[in-house]
Scaffold this active site. Structure first.
Site, PDB file in Angstrom:
ATOM      1  N   ARG A  67       0.772  -1.471   0.029  1.00 48.71           N
ATOM      2  CA  ARG A  67       0.097   0.114   0.092  1.00 48.71           C
ATOM      3  C   ARG A  67       0.904   1.204   0.029  1.00 48.71           C
ATOM      4  NH1 ARG A  67      -4.522  -0.373   4.695  1.00 48.71           N
ATOM      5  NH2 ARG A  67      -5.172   1.506   3.850  1.00 48.71           N
ATOM      6  N   HIS A  68       0.393   2.513  -0.200  1.00 48.50           N
ATOM      7  CA  HIS A  68       0.972   3.771   0.003  1.00 48.50           C
ATOM      8  C   HIS A  68       1.578   3.735   1.246  1.00 48.50           C
ATOM      9  CE1 HIS A  68      -2.643   4.797   1.487  1.00 48.50           C
ATOM     10  NE2 HIS A  68      -3.333   4.402   0.603  1.00 48.50           N
ATOM     11  N   ASN A  84      -5.872   8.856   5.866  1.00 45.03           N
ATOM     12  CA  ASN A  84      -5.648   7.770   6.616  1.00 45.03           C
ATOM     13  C   ASN A  84      -5.668   8.077   8.333  1.00 45.03           C
ATOM     14  OD1 ASN A  84      -3.640   5.467   4.498  1.00 45.03           O
ATOM     15  ND2 ASN A  84      -5.733   5.695   4.870  1.00 45.03           N
ATOM     16  N   ARG A 106      -1.021   9.441  -3.317  1.00 47.50           N
ATOM     17  CA  ARG A 106      -0.076   8.932  -2.187  1.00 47.50           C
ATOM     18  C   ARG A 106       0.782   7.630  -2.935  1.00 47.50           C
ATOM     19  NH1 ARG A 106      -6.055   8.409  -2.098  1.00 47.50           N
ATOM     20  NH2 ARG A 106      -6.800   6.793  -1.560  1.00 47.50           N
ATOM     21  N   GLU A 111      -7.837   3.661  -5.947  1.00 52.75           N
ATOM     22  CA  GLU A 111      -8.647   3.102  -4.773  1.00 52.75           C
ATOM     23  C   GLU A 111     -10.281   2.969  -5.325  1.00 52.75           C
ATOM     24  OE1 GLU A 111      -8.981   1.009  -2.989  1.00 52.75           O
ATOM     25  OE2 GLU A 111      -8.425   1.519  -0.910  1.00 52.75           O
ATOM     26  N   HIS A 166      -3.820   0.342  -3.348  1.00 54.41           N
ATOM     27  CA  HIS A 166      -4.633   0.706  -2.191  1.00 54.41           C
ATOM     28  C   HIS A 166      -5.061  -0.410  -1.389  1.00 54.41           C
ATOM     29  CE1 HIS A 166      -4.461   4.980  -3.675  1.00 54.41           C
ATOM     30  NE2 HIS A 166      -4.210   4.407  -4.521  1.00 54.41           N
TER      31      HIS A 166
HETATM   32  O1  LIG Z   1     -13.634  -1.177   1.477  1.00 46.94           O
HETATM   33  P1  LIG Z   1     -12.990  -0.696   2.907  1.00 46.94           P
HETATM   34  O2  LIG Z   1     -12.727  -1.607   3.804  1.00 46.94           O
HETATM   35  O3  LIG Z   1     -13.783   0.324   3.178  1.00 46.94           O
HETATM   36  O4  LIG Z   1     -11.462  -0.190   2.221  1.00 46.94           O
HETATM   37  C1  LIG Z   1     -11.460   0.677   1.535  1.00 46.94           C
HETATM   38  C2  LIG Z   1     -10.699   2.029   1.934  1.00 46.94           C
HETATM   39  O5  LIG Z   1      -9.525   1.981   2.338  1.00 46.94           O
HETATM   40  C3  LIG Z   1      -8.766   3.191   2.290  1.00 46.94           C
HETATM   41  C4  LIG Z   1      -8.406   3.646   3.656  1.00 46.94           C
HETATM   42  O6  LIG Z   1      -9.551   3.550   4.502  1.00 46.94           O
HETATM   43  O7  LIG Z   1      -7.784   3.104   1.306  1.00 46.94           O
HETATM   44  P2  LIG Z   1      -6.302   3.936   1.129  1.00 46.94           P
HETATM   45  O8  LIG Z   1      -5.609   3.641   2.456  1.00 46.94           O
HETATM   46  O9  LIG Z   1      -5.795   3.651  -0.034  1.00 46.94           O
HETATM   47  O10 LIG Z   1      -6.949   5.490   1.230  1.00 46.94           O
HETATM   48  C5  LIG Z   1     -10.061   4.071   1.824  1.00 46.94           C
HETATM   49  O11 LIG Z   1      -9.529   5.203   0.810  1.00 46.94           O
HETATM   50  C6  LIG Z   1     -10.884   3.285   0.994  1.00 46.94           C
HETATM   51  O12 LIG Z   1     -12.352   3.708   0.903  1.00 46.94           O
END
Ligand SMILES: O=P(O)(O)OC[C@H]1O[C@@](CO)(OP(=O)(O)O)[C@@H](O)[C@@H]1O
Length: 804
Positions: free
Chosen positions: A247-248, A254, A298, A318, A383
């Protein structure tokens, strides 16, 4: 993905040790990941169950009458189970894995499938490379249940070679030897109940993968899904290689537990970006690496310090949270309680309003997976949701568990896959990061509407996996053991010592997953894995010393300034699949392509246009079927992440057969295929051998500038680039020379084409290049007319000696 009631049996063909089982399970896993019901029926399992495992080569002797009966019984039982499975699932793809080495056996399977309303596609793995065969026997067979306990590898090798010899005595390659062009008029549709003599394999759908894909022969493929399977088969290879995932670094969102957005890294995220290059170089040594990131800040920031070639994929962005983008989970629960609850109910299927579901992400990742199968040494920085989907593919994890996989921040995962398994290693860098994982709520759906179950099936006596099972427990366990389970305490520097093996065959259940024809028996076993990389915990710890995050950031900014714009991205993977089907073409983007000729542009990376793309099409699938009308489609740029370059191909009536050889060289191949697909409009058999890899004189070269004029001639434009066609046969049309010309294509047919076919052909050519139809003049052109050389982009000489 499958139209209701579509049932396809992929029937493997090939001598032992040709990798049939490997192909079977890879295809099965791919299809299951894409949401297609899929199951492998491995006749070898039936044989081991019914007759026993440790039989020496004499059991496979074609003169061993008793054994022949037993083998036939096993084959029939597996077939019966396959049909029962189709009744249970209604639609899907079954892979019938055995040698199926004689025409008689294949005819029996073909007849039975027709009776049960199942389409058949034969898939032969043919190999005459003795080194490859020996490697396969050595690496795989020694772990087979057929040779369990036998220590003496040479004995195994000898016995297995004898077994291959027995099969070779009776082996009949698909469709004749696959190299002879069809004689004029020899093409016949099968009678309803053909005798063995009448059974003509040129009339059935098949693909031959020759010497691990050095050459593909594709014959009478009629459905979209078949073409996807073939396309996938063209891309898989068996070289041992690694993919790194991360991941980034921790982002500002976050920290707040916010979804989506395009935030920068947090201070700790920058530290991770700083530490990453050291770890990667320790893991990789001097080997080359390509970094794939999403288009979001990111991931680009995280990759900033890595001194390797980089590519951005929109497909790696993402999951789009739509209306909820930028909110916290608490915000979502408060503002959209119903949606929040629905997501908990079935997270895989839930689509954010204005956004995406996990299923959507899986579908958009398909080109990434395809490219990963082809590539060596890739690091993906992406992501949480996206990496879950990618891991699920490699670990065969079903849709209920997929959205809950734990993908911790500040951790590099290395996945090494060998011919028959995957090895996962985790390297956590000791830089604090928040935990963004939300546990699966109790209310979450189990089972549900999600399709896709790969594995092997047997209702009879052979080992089976419950039909309702959608998730590979072993894959999940491997994932859990590998660290997808709750994270280690913060700050722990972890290099997972254990190598986890996920056999491709573990998808099939707990029993031996081996090939009854013994072609890949060792599939059942977990292969010894390469020694883990010489990275000690200490060395990782060294990477996690306090770092100057400011220095990384400014280095990144400089690099960003220097970085090429998307239009200059190098090495963009572009692939293309075209199918030609039934009566007409209606499909615009190939996503629902059950009918007609259409272009699947999804593998062309977003943001890369025809003008700026190097279009390194290294492989492509062209499938043509009966009565596919010549059609070309345009794909104007859209916001769809799958958008790609407009590519125009043409598929035509009566096209039945393609051969493609060494499709490795770049855009010339793509254009050659485009041209070939047009040619096929009037051919019954087409053999194309193109590509820069093929030595020898090229018969044609295009003038790139003429592409521009073609593009101004109309909104449709063929993807004709610098083109080499080393050899092209069109068989079955006699020796009459006809020269047809268009502003961009010159074709010379050695053919006595009927006038209506000529006319139609010219119209298609014209459509291919986007000009008005002037069929009369074109069809009347004499054979002596010279091509307008200045404008011609391709001369396809069909007078070449067809025996070449
Ligand atoms: O499907 P879920 O479990 O919500 O995970 C996806 C989420 O993870 C995240 C972090 O909560 O990813 P990211 O770290 O790439 O930003 C959110 O941006 C994204 O909506």
């Amino acid at each position: 993905m499958l139209a209701g009631g579509t049932r396809i049996a992929v029937v493997m063909v090939g001598l032992p040790a040709r990798g049939k089982t490997y192909i079977s399970y890879k295809v099965s896993r791919y299809l299951a990941w894409m949401g297609v019901n899929c199951r492998v029926f491995n006749v070898g399992e039936y044989r081991r169950k019914l007759v026993g495992a440790q039989l020496d080569h004499s059991f496979f002797d074609p003169d061993n009458k008793v054994a022949i009966d037993q083998r036939l019984k096993c084959a029939v039982m597996a077939l019966g189970d396959m049909f029962r499975w189709f009744e249970d699932v209604h639609n899907g793809v079954a892979i019938y894995d055995a040698t199926n080495s004689t025409r008689a056996r294949r005819k029996m399977i073909h007849d039975e499938c027709l009776k049960h309303g199942v389409e058949v596609m034969f898939c032969e793995s043919w190999c005459d490379d003795n080194d490859l065969i020996d490697m396969n026997i050595r690496e795989v067979k020694r772990t087979s249940p057929d040779y369990k306990g036998v220590q003496d590898i040479q004995r195994v090798m000898d016995d297995f070679h004898s077994r291959i010899d027995h099969y070779s005595e009776v082996y009949e390659p698909l469709g004749g030897d696959g190299t002879r062009p069809l004689a004029k008029g020899s093409y016949t549709l099968p009678p309803t109940n053909p005798t063995l003599d009448e059974y003509d394999e040129k009339a059935v759908s098949y693909v031959r993968k020759i010497n691990v894909g050095a050459k593909m022969v594709i014959n009478r493929i009629t459905s979209y899904l078949e073409s996807r399977i073939i396309y996938f088969m063209m891309n898989i290879h068996i070289a041992t290689r690694s993919v790194f995932f991360s991941r980034h670094g921790e982002s500002m969102y976050n920290l707040d537990q916010r979804l989506g957005g395009d935030p920068s890294l947090s201070p700790n995220g920058w530290k991770y970006a700083e530490a990453l290059p050291g770890l990667v170089s320790k893991l990789l040594g001097d080997q080359p690496l390509t970094i794939w990131t999403s288009t979001l800040k990111r991931t680009a920031e995280t990759a900033g310090g890595l001194p390797y070639k980089k590519m951005q994929w929109k497909a790696l962005d993402e999951l789009d949270a739509g209306l909820c983008d930028g909110l916290t989970y608490e915000d979502v629960e408060e503002r959209y309680p119903e949606e929040y609850a629905m997501r908990d109910e079935n997270k895989f299927e839930f689509r954010y309003r204005g956004g995406e579901s996990y299923r959507d992400v899986v579908l958009r990742l398909e080109p990434v997976i395809m490219e990963l199968e082809r590539q060596q040494n890739i690091m993906i920085i992406s992501h949480q949701a996206v990496l879950r989907c990618i891991y699920a593919y490699f670990l065969d994890i079903g849709p209920e568990e997929l959205p809950y996989l734990k993908i911790p921040l500040h951790t590099v995962m290395k996945l090494t896959w060998t011919a028959y398994g995957c090895d996962i290693q985790m390297y956590k860098i000791d830089i604090d990061a928040v935990d963004t994982h939300r546990a699966k709520p109790k209310a979450a759906k189990r089972g549900g509407t999600i399709k896709g179950s790969s594995g092997t099936g047997a209702h009879s006596e052979a080992p089976s996996r419950p039909l309702s099972s959608k998730t590979s427990a072993s894959g999940l366990n491997a994932a859990r053991n590998a660290g997808f389970a709750p994270a280690k305490p913060q700050g722990a520097t972890t290099v997972k010592p254990e190598s986890l093996v996920k056999s491709a065959f573990a998808t099939a259940g707990t029993s031996a997953q081996t090939n009854g024809d013994a072609s890949s028996n060792a599939a059942a076993a977990k292969v010894p894995l390469p020694t883990p990389p010489p990275v000690q915990p200490e060395s990782v710890a060294a990477q996690s010393q306090p770092v100057d995050a400011g220095a990384v950031r400014s280095a990144f900014q400089t690099q960003q300034q220097q970085q090429q714009q998307p239009s200059e991205i190098q090495g963009v993977p572009s692939k293309l699949s075209v199918t030609g089907g039934h009566d007409h073409s209606t499909c615009e983007n190939g996503a629902h392509g059950a009918h007609g000729a259409h272009v699947w542009p999804s593998q062309i990376s977003p943001g890369i246009t025809r003008e700026n793309s190097p279009v390194h099409a290294s492989s492509m699938t062209v499938t043509l079927g009966d009565h596919a009308h010549g059609t070309n489609h345009s794909f104007p740029g859209r916001s769809d992440p799958r958008q790609g370059s407009p590519v125009y191909l043409s598929a035509g009536d009566f096209a039945s057969s393609f051969e493609m050889h060494r499709l490795q060289s770049g855009d010339g191949d793509m254009s050659a295929q485009a041209d070939a697909s047009g040619l096929s409009a009037m051919t019954k058999s087409l053999s194309l051998d193109s590509g820069a890899a093929a030595a020898g004189a090229s018969t044609a070269e295009s003038a790139p500038s003429s592409r521009q004029s073609a593009s101004t001639a109309g909104h449709r434009q063929p993807l004709l680039a610098k083109q080499k066609i080393d050899e092209l046969h069109v068989a079955g049309h006699g020796n009459v020379d006809i020269v047809e010309t268009t502003p961009t294509i010159t074709l010379r047919y050695s053919s006595d084409l009927p006038p209506d076919v000529k006319k139609q052909t010219v119209a298609m050519k014209n459509e291919l290049v986007g000009i008005e139809d002037d069929d009369d003049s074109a069809s009347d052109r004499s054979s002596t007319r010279s091509p307008p050389s200045a404008a011609a982009t391709a001369v396809v000489d069909t007078q070449a000696d067809p025996s070449k």
